[in-house]
Scaffold this active site. Structure first.
Site, short mmCIF file in Angstrom:
data_model
loop_
_atom_site.label_atom_id
_atom_site.label_comp_id
_atom_site.label_asym_id
_atom_site.label_seq_id
_atom_site.Cartn_x
_atom_site.Cartn_y
_atom_site.Cartn_z
N CYS A 107 0.82 -1.22 0.00
CA CYS A 107 0.00 0.00 0.00
C CYS A 107 0.85 1.27 0.00
O CYS A 107 0.34 2.36 -0.24
CB CYS A 107 -0.94 0.00 1.21
SG CYS A 107 -2.08 -1.38 1.18
N HIS B 50 -3.28 7.33 2.44
CA HIS B 50 -3.69 6.02 1.93
C HIS B 50 -5.07 5.71 2.51
O HIS B 50 -5.30 5.84 3.72
CB HIS B 50 -2.66 4.97 2.38
CG HIS B 50 -3.10 3.57 2.17
ND1 HIS B 50 -3.59 3.12 0.97
CD2 HIS B 50 -3.14 2.50 3.01
CE1 HIS B 50 -3.91 1.85 1.08
NE2 HIS B 50 -3.65 1.44 2.32
N ASN C 111 -10.13 -0.11 0.10
CA ASN C 111 -8.67 0.01 0.07
C ASN C 111 -8.15 -0.62 -1.23
O ASN C 111 -8.15 -1.84 -1.37
CB ASN C 111 -8.11 -0.71 1.30
CG ASN C 111 -6.59 -0.68 1.36
OD1 ASN C 111 -5.93 -0.32 0.38
ND2 ASN C 111 -6.04 -1.07 2.49
O1 UT7 Z 1 -3.43 -0.95 3.77
C1 UT7 Z 1 -3.26 -1.40 5.08
C2 UT7 Z 1 -4.20 -2.54 5.21
N1 UT7 Z 1 -4.90 -2.77 6.39
C3 UT7 Z 1 -5.42 -1.86 7.26
O2 UT7 Z 1 -5.24 -0.69 7.22
C4 UT7 Z 1 -6.28 -2.46 8.35
C5 UT7 Z 1 -6.18 -1.72 9.65
N2 UT7 Z 1 -7.13 -2.28 10.57
C6 UT7 Z 1 -8.45 -1.98 10.53
O3 UT7 Z 1 -8.86 -1.18 9.72
C7 UT7 Z 1 -9.37 -2.59 11.56
O4 UT7 Z 1 -8.59 -3.29 12.51
C8 UT7 Z 1 -10.40 -3.58 10.92
C9 UT7 Z 1 -11.42 -2.79 10.10
C10 UT7 Z 1 -9.69 -4.59 10.02
C11 UT7 Z 1 -11.14 -4.32 12.01
O5 UT7 Z 1 -11.77 -3.43 12.89
P1 UT7 Z 1 -11.67 -3.60 14.46
O6 UT7 Z 1 -12.46 -2.54 15.08
O7 UT7 Z 1 -10.20 -3.68 14.79
O8 UT7 Z 1 -12.39 -4.99 14.68
P2 UT7 Z 1 -11.83 -6.31 15.37
O9 UT7 Z 1 -10.85 -7.00 14.46
O10 UT7 Z 1 -11.40 -6.00 16.76
O11 UT7 Z 1 -13.13 -7.20 15.42
C12 UT7 Z 1 -14.22 -6.85 16.27
C13 UT7 Z 1 -15.32 -7.87 16.10
C14 UT7 Z 1 -14.84 -9.30 16.22
O12 UT7 Z 1 -15.86 -10.03 16.86
P3 UT7 Z 1 -15.71 -10.45 18.40
O13 UT7 Z 1 -14.46 -11.29 18.46
O14 UT7 Z 1 -15.57 -9.14 19.14
O15 UT7 Z 1 -16.98 -11.20 18.66
C15 UT7 Z 1 -14.75 -9.76 14.79
O16 UT7 Z 1 -14.93 -11.15 14.64
O17 UT7 Z 1 -15.88 -7.74 14.78
C16 UT7 Z 1 -15.88 -9.02 14.15
N3 UT7 Z 1 -15.71 -8.81 12.73
C17 UT7 Z 1 -16.74 -8.62 11.87
N4 UT7 Z 1 -18.07 -8.58 12.09
C18 UT7 Z 1 -18.85 -8.35 11.02
C19 UT7 Z 1 -14.55 -8.75 12.03
N5 UT7 Z 1 -14.82 -8.52 10.73
C20 UT7 Z 1 -16.16 -8.44 10.61
C21 UT7 Z 1 -17.03 -8.20 9.53
N6 UT7 Z 1 -18.36 -8.15 9.78
N7 UT7 Z 1 -16.59 -7.99 8.26
#
Ligand code: UT7
Length: 333
Positions: free
Chosen positions: A113, A256, A286
Site C-alpha cells: 500500500c 492512503h 482500500n
Molecule cells: O493498507 C493497510 C491494510 N490494512 C489496514 O489498514 C487495516 C487496519 N485495521 C483496521 O482497519 C481494523 O482493525 C479492521 C477494520 C480490520 C477491524 O476493525 P476492528 O475494530 O479492529 O475490529 P476487530 O478486528 O477488533 O473485530 C471486532 C469484532 C470481532 O468479533 P468479536 O471477536 O468481538 O466477537 C470480529 O470477529 O468484529 C468481528 N468482525 C466482523 N463482524 C462483522 C470482524 N470482521 C467483521 C465483519 N463483519 N466484516
C-alpha cells in the site's frame, strides 16, 4: 546541482463491477452497518472477466497523458507500483507498450500500500538528477484476487483500481516535491502478508521443488491499525517540521485510504478539519497502491484540488512500510 520536479497531471481507472456491503453479506457473515461504522467503506470495485490490472493501468496512464497533453513518446520512465501484477516478471513493460511509450524504460515496484509513494519518490530521483525529463507513475492493485472471500475480517476491506500521475523535471526554484520520508520495518512485517504457498512437489527421488502460487492475504487488523495511527502522524510531523510547514497551511491531507477511522485520527492529531481531508473510501475501499493517485485524480477532476495547492500525503501498509511526501499540485500548463 539537483533540479526540481512538478506534478502536472493525474488519471485513474476503476473496474466496472461494483460490490456493495449488502452484496458481500450474501457471501460472508457481515453487514453494512458493521463495515460502514468500522471502516467507512460502502462499496468496492472488482475486476471482472473483461478487465485486467494491466488494462486499468494503461487507462489511468492514458488519462494522465491526456491531461498533461503529452505524447506517450515523450516519456522517459514508467513505474508501475503494484503487488499484484498480471505477470510476475513485471507488468510495466506491457503497460509501456499499450501506451506507446516507446522511448521509456518501464519497471514494476513492489511496496504494497506504500507502493505509490515509493514509486513517486523513486521516479523523482531520475528527474531531479537530470537524467530524465518526463515520468509516469502508476499505482494499481487487484487485491480481489488475493483475499480469502470467506474471511470476513479481510474481504470487506479491499477493492481494485488504478491511478496515475505525470511528473516533469523542472528547475530547483520551481520545486513541487518539497520533501519526503520513506520507511520500512521488516521486524514488524508478520502482521500483513501475501505469502508464497508452502506446497512442495516431488521432482525426482529425494528432490522436490516449491510450487508457484500464493496463499490468501493474512492480516492482524488491530496491529496494522495501531501501526498506522502511531507511525503516520509521526512521519508527517517530522516531514512538516523539516519543511517548516504548519499543518494549518496545508490545503489537503491525502492519506492512503485504508480506514476512515485512521484518516480521522491522523486529521485530529494535526487539528486538520474534515473539509481538508480527502476521502473516497466509501466508494472504492482500500485499493492498495492505487488509493492515493485515485483519490488525487478524483479531487483534481471535480475541482477541489487546484493548481498551487499544498498537499501532505502518507502511505502505509505491508512490509511494514510507510512514507510521506509534501508536494504542490501544479496541474497541466
Ligand atoms: O493498507 C493497510 C491494510 N490494512 C489496514 O489498514 C487495516 C487496519 N485495521 C483496521 O482497519 C481494523 O482493525 C479492521 C477494520 C480490520 C477491524 O476493525 P476492528 O475494530 O479492529 O475490529 P476487530 O478486528 O477488533 O473485530 C471486532 C469484532 C470481532 O468479533 P468479536 O471477536 O468481538 O466477537 C470480529 O470477529 O468484529 C468481528 N468482525 C466482523 N463482524 C462483522 C470482524 N470482521 C467483521 C465483519 N463483519 N466484516
Amino acid at each position: 546541482m539537483l533540479g526540481g520536479v512538478t506534478i502536472v497531471a493525474s488519471g485513474s481507472a476503476t473496474p466496472s463491477q461494483c460490490l456493495s456491503n449488502d452484496q458481500i453479506s450474501l457471501r460472508v457473515d457481515t453487514n453494512d452497518e458493521w463495515i460502514k461504522s468500522r471502516t467507512g467503506i460502502c462499496a468496492r470495485r472488482v475486476i471482472g472477466p473483461h478487465e485486467s490490472l494491466t488494462g486499468l493501468s494503461k487507462q489511468a496512464g492514458e488519462a494522465a497523458l491526456r491531461m498533461a497533453n503529452w505524447n506517450a513518446d515523450s516519456l522517459d520512465l514508467v513505474i508501475l507500483a503494484t503487488s499484484t501484477p498480471d505477470d510476475l516478471f513485471g507488468s510495466a513493460p506491457k503497460v509501456q507498450s499499450l501506451l506507446g511509450a516507446n522511448q521509456a524504460v518501464a519497471f514494476d515496484l513492489t511496496a504494497a500500500c506504500s507502493g505509490f509513494l515509493f514509486a513517486l519518490i523513486t521516479a523523482s530521483q531520475f528527474l531531479k538528477n537530470g537524467s530524465m525529463k518526463r515520468a509516469l507513475v502508476i499505482g494499481a492493485d487487484q487485491l480481489s484476487s488475493w483475499v480469502d472471500w470467506n474471511d470476513r475480517r479481510t474481504c470487506v476491506l479491499f477493492g481494485d483500481g488504478a491511478g496515475a500521475i505525470a511528473l516533469e523535471a523542472t528547475s530547483a526554484k520551481n520545486e513541487g516535491l518539497l520533501g519526503f520520508t520513506l520507511k520500512t520495518d521488516g521486524n514488524r512485517g508478520g502482521c500483513l502478508n501475501l505469502h508464497k504457498s508452502k506446497e512442495f512437489l516431488p521432482l525426482i527421488e529425494e528432490k522436490s521443488h516449491q510450487k508457484g502460487g500464493f496463499s490468501p492475504i493474512q492480516m492482524n487488523g488491530q496491529e496494522v491499525y495501531k501501526f498506522a495511527v502511531r507511525e503516520v502522524p509521526e512521519i508527517l510531523e517530522s516531514l512538516l517540521l523539516s519543511n517548516k510547514t504548519k499543518p494549518a497551511s496545508l490545503d489537503w491531507l491525502l492519506l492512503h485510504q485504508a480506514n476512515q477511522r485512521i484518516l480521522d485520527a491522523v486529521a485530529e492529531r494535526f487539528s486538520i478539519p474534515q473539509s481538508k481531508v480527502l476521502s473516497n473510501l466509501a466508494n472504492y475501499g482500500n485499493t492498495s497502491a492505487a488509493t492515493i493517485p485515485l483519490m488525487l485524480d478524483e479531487a483534481v477532476q471535480d475541482g477541489r484540488v487546484k493548481p498551487g495547492d499544498l498537499i501532505a500525503s502518507s502511505g502505509f501498509g505491508a512490509g511494514l512500510s510507510w512514507g510521506a511526501a509534501l508536494f504542490k499540485w501544479q496541474g497541466p500548463s
